[in-house]
Design an enzyme around this catalytic site. Sequence first.
Site: not given
Length: 297
Positions: A44, A117, A154
Amino acid sequence: MGRNVVVSALQFACTDDVDTNVDTAERLVRDAHKQGANIVLIQELFEGYYFCQAQREDYIQRAKPYKDHPTILRMQELAKELGIVIPVSFFEEANNAHYNSIAIIDADGSDIGIYRKSHIPDGPGYQEKFYFNPGDTGFKVFQTKFAKIGVAICWDQWFPEAARAMALQGAEILFYPTAIGSEPQDQGLDSRDHWKRVMQGHAGANLVPLVASNRIGKEVIETEHGNSEITFYGNSFIAGPTGEIVAAADDKHEAVLVAQFDLDKIKSQRHCWGVFRDRRPELYKVLLTFDGTNPIV
């Protein structure tokens, strides 16, 4: 014959220089390709330090528009040259919005779309809400040359709903680029084993392989309250469809992990196991609430 796909997870320490980090990523992507990898996951926000340790105006200026993003363009050239798939994490500017995003580059170098995200953390050392809007793409899957893949980022990896949403859309492999390590407010807190077990559970619950890529190294960021320090614990890994770890890195060293899966064989196992046959979606309405009672409209 089965449909064999070779996946790879990269792991390295970042500097705070974009060119250096992108050069490192390319070197390791080429190494993975030499080992037979078809789909290579880079960690990431690999262009620089994990800047979310601090709330700083100058770090917002690191965002770039998705269109003609220089790192994405470079990875498109690399993917086309090597004939591999590369998900590319980046800090996206979209007019007045900002996202923690990932572009999926197919094996012919084409950009087949982005995921933004969805779950944005906000805690000591991980102050992402200052920088990122919550993603608006929803959970997606991408049909690449080698497999239909689900990619999340994540903090998304802690939510079983995300993994299941991608599996329901036909994801054959799940990918999670990551930046996680020590907790600045509590150096005794070590989440690495918890982190791994949660994702192993996603693989096992959905009967799909899973690839997680994390950075290593100590990064010190100047904040409004003094310096903040995170030691990223690596431990990148590849899990098989029952959650078993088939390849793993340590917490200190650069790594190129590689594993091969027969997706046709896994598909048969997944269908025979019955967890998707026996689902009861009509009973899961409670998942559309915060408190178990009031549905979100």
